[in-house]
Design a protein around this motif. Structure first.
Motif, PDB file in Angstrom:
ATOM      1  N   PRO A 115     113.346 -39.738 135.173  1.00 49.62           N
ATOM      2  CA  PRO A 115     113.157 -40.695 134.077  1.00 49.62           C
ATOM      3  C   PRO A 115     112.112 -41.770 134.368  1.00 49.62           C
ATOM      4  O   PRO A 115     111.502 -42.295 133.443  1.00 49.62           O
ATOM      5  N   ALA A 116     111.895 -42.077 135.628  1.00 47.02           N
ATOM      6  CA  ALA A 116     110.882 -43.094 135.947  1.00 47.02           C
ATOM      7  C   ALA A 116     109.491 -42.632 135.534  1.00 47.02           C
ATOM      8  O   ALA A 116     108.641 -43.452 135.178  1.00 47.02           O
ATOM      9  N   LEU A 117     109.247 -41.333 135.551  1.00 45.65           N
ATOM     10  CA  LEU A 117     107.939 -40.823 135.130  1.00 45.65           C
ATOM     11  C   LEU A 117     107.693 -41.020 133.641  1.00 45.65           C
ATOM     12  O   LEU A 117     106.546 -40.961 133.191  1.00 45.65           O
ATOM     13  N   LEU A 118     108.743 -41.265 132.860  1.00 50.18           N
ATOM     14  CA  LEU A 118     108.565 -41.509 131.432  1.00 50.18           C
ATOM     15  C   LEU A 118     107.869 -42.835 131.168  1.00 50.18           C
ATOM     16  O   LEU A 118     107.389 -43.082 130.060  1.00 50.18           O
ATOM     17  N   LEU A 119     107.794 -43.693 132.172  1.00 50.70           N
ATOM     18  CA  LEU A 119     107.087 -44.959 132.006  1.00 50.70           C
ATOM     19  C   LEU A 119     105.570 -44.763 131.921  1.00 50.70           C
ATOM     20  O   LEU A 119     104.878 -45.612 131.383  1.00 50.70           O
ATOM     21  N   VAL A 120     105.066 -43.656 132.453  1.00 50.09           N
ATOM     22  CA  VAL A 120     103.615 -43.435 132.417  1.00 50.09           C
ATOM     23  C   VAL A 120     103.111 -43.258 130.986  1.00 50.09           C
ATOM     24  O   VAL A 120     102.190 -43.961 130.579  1.00 50.09           O
ATOM     25  N   PRO A 121     103.680 -42.363 130.174  1.00 49.77           N
ATOM     26  CA  PRO A 121     103.177 -42.289 128.799  1.00 49.77           C
ATOM     27  C   PRO A 121     103.556 -43.492 127.952  1.00 49.77           C
ATOM     28  O   PRO A 121     102.938 -43.742 126.917  1.00 49.77           O
ATOM     29  N   ALA A 122     104.558 -44.253 128.379  1.00 52.47           N
ATOM     30  CA  ALA A 122     104.959 -45.451 127.634  1.00 52.47           C
ATOM     31  C   ALA A 122     104.081 -46.653 127.965  1.00 52.47           C
ATOM     32  O   ALA A 122     104.197 -47.693 127.322  1.00 52.47           O
ATOM     33  N   ALA A 123     103.198 -46.513 128.941  1.00 49.88           N
ATOM     34  CA  ALA A 123     102.350 -47.633 129.353  1.00 49.88           C
ATOM     35  C   ALA A 123     101.376 -48.003 128.244  1.00 49.88           C
ATOM     36  O   ALA A 123     100.662 -47.147 127.735  1.00 49.88           O
ATOM     37  N   PRO A 124     101.350 -49.284 127.862  1.00 51.26           N
ATOM     38  CA  PRO A 124     100.383 -49.692 126.845  1.00 51.26           C
ATOM     39  C   PRO A 124      98.968 -49.680 127.426  1.00 51.26           C
ATOM     40  O   PRO A 124      98.772 -49.902 128.621  1.00 51.26           O
ATOM     41  N   GLN A 125      97.995 -49.442 126.589  1.00 57.09           N
ATOM     42  CA  GLN A 125      96.622 -49.349 127.066  1.00 57.09           C
ATOM     43  C   GLN A 125      96.099 -50.705 127.537  1.00 57.09           C
ATOM     44  O   GLN A 125      95.235 -50.770 128.397  1.00 57.09           O
ATOM     45  N   SER A 126      96.674 -51.774 127.033  1.00 57.00           N
ATOM     46  CA  SER A 126      96.196 -53.100 127.434  1.00 57.00           C
ATOM     47  C   SER A 126      96.663 -53.488 128.841  1.00 57.00           C
ATOM     48  O   SER A 126      95.926 -54.124 129.581  1.00 57.00           O
ATOM     49  N   PRO A 128      98.557 -51.237 131.550  1.00 56.94           N
ATOM     50  CA  PRO A 128      99.284 -50.066 132.043  1.00 56.94           C
ATOM     51  C   PRO A 128      99.745 -50.158 133.498  1.00 56.94           C
ATOM     52  O   PRO A 128     100.640 -49.426 133.911  1.00 56.94           O
ATOM     53  N   ILE A 129      99.158 -51.070 134.255  1.00 57.27           N
ATOM     54  CA  ILE A 129      99.377 -51.069 135.710  1.00 57.27           C
ATOM     55  C   ILE A 129     100.838 -51.305 136.095  1.00 57.27           C
ATOM     56  O   ILE A 129     101.365 -50.585 136.932  1.00 57.27           O
ATOM     57  N   PRO A 130     101.558 -52.294 135.523  1.00 59.86           N
ATOM     58  CA  PRO A 130     102.970 -52.465 135.936  1.00 59.86           C
ATOM     59  C   PRO A 130     103.829 -51.230 135.651  1.00 59.86           C
ATOM     60  O   PRO A 130     104.689 -50.874 136.448  1.00 59.86           O
ATOM     61  N   PHE A 131     103.575 -50.568 134.541  1.00 67.51           N
ATOM     62  CA  PHE A 131     104.343 -49.361 134.211  1.00 67.51           C
ATOM     63  C   PHE A 131     104.081 -48.254 135.218  1.00 67.51           C
ATOM     64  O   PHE A 131     105.002 -47.562 135.633  1.00 67.51           O
ATOM     65  N   ILE A 132     102.824 -48.088 135.583  1.00 73.49           N
ATOM     66  CA  ILE A 132     102.464 -47.014 136.513  1.00 73.49           C
ATOM     67  C   ILE A 132     102.995 -47.305 137.904  1.00 73.49           C
ATOM     68  O   ILE A 132     103.447 -46.404 138.609  1.00 73.49           O
ATOM     69  N   VAL A 133     102.969 -48.561 138.322  1.00 76.43           N
ATOM     70  CA  VAL A 133     103.478 -48.913 139.658  1.00 76.43           C
ATOM     71  C   VAL A 133     104.974 -48.644 139.721  1.00 76.43           C
ATOM     72  O   VAL A 133     105.458 -48.084 140.709  1.00 76.43           O
ATOM     73  N   VAL A 134     105.712 -48.981 138.694  1.00 78.21           N
ATOM     74  CA  VAL A 134     107.162 -48.759 138.691  1.00 78.21           C
ATOM     75  C   VAL A 134     107.465 -47.263 138.619  1.00 78.21           C
ATOM     76  O   VAL A 134     108.392 -46.777 139.266  1.00 78.21           O
TER      77      VAL A 134
END
Length: 135
Positions: A115-126, A128-134
């Protein structure tokens, strides 16, 4: 120059070594599949995790460059910071497996990882870095 050994393959020492090694390898594979049924779930879990992790990482690189407009240096930095979680997981794995058991630890880690990988497509374009790091 003679390609086929005199007396057939069964008299050729290199072929006998190869045949013996293959026989032992196949025998060991069969024993491990039949006699060690507890290894099968572990092998399947690891194989599926490695396959889908590699697949997700390949897609992530294309997504990060094309959709999120991240540079190669920024992707490297984000992945380096994000992999601190893998290091912490490796440190905690021994204690968790001692407390919960190996099987429950494997299932739990797979349930947290997916489920943590679901944060990658949920990352906003403005941002995205915090989502990808988590993730």
């Amino acid at each position: 120059m003679r390609v086929w050994p005199r007396g057939g393959l069964w008299r050729h020492p290199d072929f006998l070594r190869l045949w013996s090694a293959q026989t032992v390898s196949q025998f060991g594979s069969q024993v491990s599949q039949l006699a060690l049924p507890l290894w099968r779930p572990l092998a399947v879990t690891v194989a599926l995790s490695n396959f889908f992790n590699t697949l997700a990482f390949s897609i992530f690189l294309v997504y990060a460059v094309r959709q999120l407009d991240l540079s190669a240096a920024l992707i490297g930095l984000v992945l380096g910071v994000g992999n601190v979680g893998w290091l912490l997981g490796a440190v905690a794995a021994n204690r968790l497996s001692a407390r919960l058991g190996v099987g429950l630890t494997l299932v739990g880690s797979a349930m947290v990882f997916g489920p943590a990988l679901l944060l990658v497509p949920a990352a906003p374009q403005s941002q995205p870095i915090p989502f990808i790091v988590v993730a």
